[in-house]
Write a protein that holds these residues in place. Structure first.
Motif, PDB file in Angstrom:
ATOM      1  N   ARG A  32       0.591  -1.307   0.105  1.00 28.47           N
ATOM      2  CA  ARG A  32       0.000  -0.106  -0.453  1.00 28.47           C
ATOM      3  C   ARG A  32       0.854   1.227   0.136  1.00 28.47           C
ATOM      4  O   ARG A  32       0.263   2.218  -0.366  1.00 28.47           O
ATOM      5  N   THR A  34       3.047   4.299  -2.022  1.00 32.24           N
ATOM      6  CA  THR A  34       3.441   3.750  -3.148  1.00 32.24           C
ATOM      7  C   THR A  34       5.122   4.022  -3.407  1.00 32.24           C
ATOM      8  O   THR A  34       6.039   3.787  -4.782  1.00 32.24           O
ATOM      9  N   GLY A 214      -4.756   2.531  -6.450  1.00 31.15           N
ATOM     10  CA  GLY A 214      -4.420   3.104  -5.780  1.00 31.15           C
ATOM     11  C   GLY A 214      -5.175   4.227  -4.951  1.00 31.15           C
ATOM     12  O   GLY A 214      -5.663   3.364  -3.920  1.00 31.15           O
ATOM     13  N   ASP A 215      -5.253   5.397  -4.796  1.00 33.87           N
ATOM     14  CA  ASP A 215      -5.937   5.910  -3.762  1.00 33.87           C
ATOM     15  C   ASP A 215      -7.562   5.616  -4.042  1.00 33.87           C
ATOM     16  O   ASP A 215      -8.433   5.991  -2.684  1.00 33.87           O
ATOM     17  N   THR A 216      -7.948   5.538  -4.484  1.00 30.82           N
ATOM     18  CA  THR A 216      -9.192   5.067  -5.003  1.00 30.82           C
ATOM     19  C   THR A 216     -10.085   4.066  -4.635  1.00 30.82           C
ATOM     20  O   THR A 216     -10.917   3.597  -3.941  1.00 30.82           O
ATOM     21  N   THR A 218      -8.560   2.974  -1.408  1.00 31.11           N
ATOM     22  CA  THR A 218      -8.362   2.911   0.511  1.00 31.11           C
ATOM     23  C   THR A 218      -9.309   3.071   0.693  1.00 31.11           C
ATOM     24  O   THR A 218     -10.402   3.712   0.888  1.00 31.11           O
ATOM     25  N   ASP A 238     -10.985  -1.700   3.898  1.00 32.69           N
ATOM     26  CA  ASP A 238     -10.043  -2.141   3.229  1.00 32.69           C
ATOM     27  C   ASP A 238     -10.475  -3.578   3.147  1.00 32.69           C
ATOM     28  O   ASP A 238      -9.580  -4.403   2.935  1.00 32.69           O
TER      29      ASP A 238
END
Length: 420
Positions: A32, A34, A214-216, A218, A238
């Protein structure tokens, strides 16, 4: 009066299982991030001792699942070594079974598509013909990729629901005639020689979002899958919520238009008869915007539906008022279902994807944020983000492959329980 039965006792854990669980927790934390994490940062994030972090990191390095990716240091002291996932550490095959087109992908450990194959889903020959075509496509996929078959963890299949996850069967899905109680999981496993997992396409899409979105992907969100029908999958903190039979997210019978058409459930104006793509196409046919193909093919069938849906959106892109009105009405009705679901669950965002989403996105993203947040019971506390999937067009097939990665590597409380 029936006798009340106590709940079945939960079985405990042991040290080996605890160690395996901790390994997946650490791997998930690295996944998780990056930019990667140092061992010191891992200890702070997951709350394990430095010695435990060091031991598990060594296991992951030895297994090839992570790599040491350089050092960094912004102050006094020894520079810290960064740990990242090794993309080549593990692969998974994903297959999305759609009534019109079946898509196969080979995914690496970080969620990149290494190889992709697609073929028209056979109209004749029934499930046997589909499985044979699928097996041939998977064999070609692996061969063309050059990936060592031993590094492939398994094969995931995402199919239209409803499904029976325990039995590995699809149960009379729309637009797949003769597919009642088809043992798809076992048939694919036998045909390909790979360990196989079966799940709903919308569930697979949500798993893909958590793994590669990605961010969408989480936190807590609802994934709305726009295909021939519309389904949703729930992700809370999650973790994907599947329901007791694996069919959570069936939203077709949420009423969005009390004055609308009668549904087969006896109500009026349910999602499945009010605002899904076949309904939009039928409205376009009735308005004379697109040709009526019912003489030779059902308006809702795979390729025919896709072509007429594309024609409707082409007209909207050109500014046709009638086409724009059909799309706007669908957005308003969909927003009511989205509001009902997000109000019940109190999530951070609604994520949209699926084969019909990319063309609808500009119109829905313009309308849904205001419509959903105006109806939100928590609008004075937090907004509900409306977002497109971070995975892309092949979210169904990518999700199927992510089902395998999730099964093998994701931290779950069930991993701590001893089996009978």
């Amino acid at each position: 009066m029936s006798e009340l039965r106590p709940p079945a006792p939960r079985r405990g854990t042991n040290l080996p299982k605890m160690g395996d669980f901790n390994l997946t927790v650490i791997l998930d934390a690295i996944r998780r991030s990056t930019s990667g994490l140092s061992r010191v940062e891992l200890a702070q994030i997951v709350g394990l001792s430095p010695q435990t972090i060091s031991n598990i990191s060594r296991r992951l390095l030895d297994q090839g699942l992570i790599v040491e990716a350089g050092k960094y240091g912004n102050g006094p002291g020894k520079p810290r070594t960064i740990l990242r996932l090794n993309p080549a550490g593990m692969y998974a095959v994903g297959v999305h079974l759609d009534p019109a087109v079946t898509t196969c992908v080979l995914l690496d450990l970080v969620g990149n598509v290494v190889q992709q194959e697609s073929f028209g889903t056979p109209d004749a020959g029934g499930p046997r013909a589909v499985v044979d075509s699928l097996a041939a496509a998977v064999t070609k996929l692996v061969s063309d990729s050059g990936v060592n078959a031993e590094s492939i963890a398994g094969l995931g299949v995402s199919a239209p629901g409803p499904i029976d996850r325990d039995q590995g069967t699809v149960v009379d899905p729309p637009l797949l005639d003769g597919w009642n109680r088809v043992a798809l999981r076992d048939a694919v496993a036998k045909a390909t020689g790979m360990e196989t997992i079966l799940d709903k396409d919308v569930t697979g899409a949500a798993v893909a979002e958590t793994w590669a979105g990605g961010d969408t992907g989480t936190g807590s969100f609802v994934f709305f899958y726009i295909g021939t029908g519309i389904g949703c999958s729930i992700v809370l903190e999650d973790e994907v919520v599947r329901g007791i039979s694996g069919n959570a997210g069936e939203m077709g019978h949420i009423m969005v238009d009390p004055e609308g058409a009668e549904c087969d459930c006896g109500l009026r104006g349910c999602v499945k008869v009010a605002c899904i793509p076949p309904v939009m196409v039928a409205a376009a046919v009735a308005a004379g915007l697109v040709p009526d193909a019912r003489q030779d093919e059902s308006i809702g069938s795979g390729t025919c539906l896709q072509e007429r849906f594309a024609a409707l959106l082409d007209l909207a892109d050109e500014g046709n008022d009638e086409a724009l009105a059909i799309i706007d009405r669908s957005a308003v009705l969909i927003s009511r279902a989205v509001s009902a679901i997000t109000n019940v669950l109190d999530v951070e965002r609604a994520v949209f994807g699926g084969p019909f989403w990319s063309r609808l996105a500009p119109y829905y993203l313009d309308r849904l944020p205001e419509l959903v947040n105006t109806s939100s019971s928590t609008r004075d506390i937090h907004e509900i983000e409306i977002a497109s999937s971070g995975v892309g067009e092949d979210v169904g097939a990518v999700g199927a492959a992510c089902l395998v990665l999730e099964h093998v590597l994701a931290p779950k409380a069930q991993r701590l329980l001893l089996q009978n």
